[in-house]
Motif scaffolding. Structure first.
Motif, PDB file in Angstrom:
ATOM      1  N   MET A  35      -6.540  30.992   0.868  1.00 56.30           N
ATOM      2  CA  MET A  35      -7.159  29.821   0.266  1.00 56.30           C
ATOM      3  C   MET A  35      -6.064  28.958  -0.352  1.00 56.30           C
ATOM      4  SD  MET A  35     -10.098  29.663  -2.673  1.00 56.30           S
ATOM      5  CE  MET A  35     -11.388  30.138  -1.576  1.00 56.30           C
ATOM      6  N   LEU A  54      -8.768  26.481  -4.445  1.00 56.31           N
ATOM      7  CA  LEU A  54      -8.971  27.494  -5.476  1.00 56.31           C
ATOM      8  C   LEU A  54      -9.315  26.828  -6.796  1.00 56.31           C
ATOM      9  CD1 LEU A  54      -8.874  30.423  -6.447  1.00 56.31           C
ATOM     10  CD2 LEU A  54      -6.421  30.151  -6.777  1.00 56.31           C
ATOM     11  N   TRP A 104      -3.649  39.202   0.360  1.00 55.50           N
ATOM     12  CA  TRP A 104      -4.932  39.718  -0.099  1.00 55.50           C
ATOM     13  C   TRP A 104      -4.796  41.036  -0.868  1.00 55.50           C
ATOM     14  CZ3 TRP A 104      -7.717  35.681  -0.093  1.00 55.50           C
ATOM     15  CH2 TRP A 104      -7.583  34.739   0.924  1.00 55.50           C
ATOM     16  N   ASP A 106      -6.313  33.738  -4.331  1.00 54.17           N
ATOM     17  CA  ASP A 106      -7.766  33.849  -4.374  1.00 54.17           C
ATOM     18  C   ASP A 106      -8.164  34.749  -5.523  1.00 54.17           C
ATOM     19  OD1 ASP A 106     -10.369  33.372  -3.673  1.00 54.17           O
ATOM     20  OD2 ASP A 106     -10.298  34.451  -1.778  1.00 54.17           O
TER      21      ASP A 106
END
Length: 69
Positions: free
Chosen positions: A1, A6, A27, A64
């Motif tokens: 993102m 965000l 991630w 994120d």
């Protein structure tokens, strides 16, 4: 993102107690926060006046968030 998306999505975080996990570009969970008011805590980390080098380094790695209510 993307950072811009965000920051826009932060506005939709509910103003309730909860936990959020901070994710990097791969991630991976890089930090876990808890807060009485999620929205206020998250917004505070995206202010332009961050002076703490540790906090600034962390914020620069955020890609994120995962919210747990």
């Amino acid at each position: 993102m993307e950072k811009l998306k965000l920051k826009e999505n932060i506005k939709s975080i509910p103003a309730i107690p909860g936990i959020y996990q901070v994710l990097d570009k791969n991630w991976n969970v890089i930090y876990v926060w808890k807060a009485k008011i999620l929205r206020n805590r998250v917004i505070s980390y995206f202010q332009t006046n961050i002076t703490n080098p540790k906090t600034l380094a962390l914020v620069n790695k955020i890609c994120d968030l995962q919210i747990i209510m």
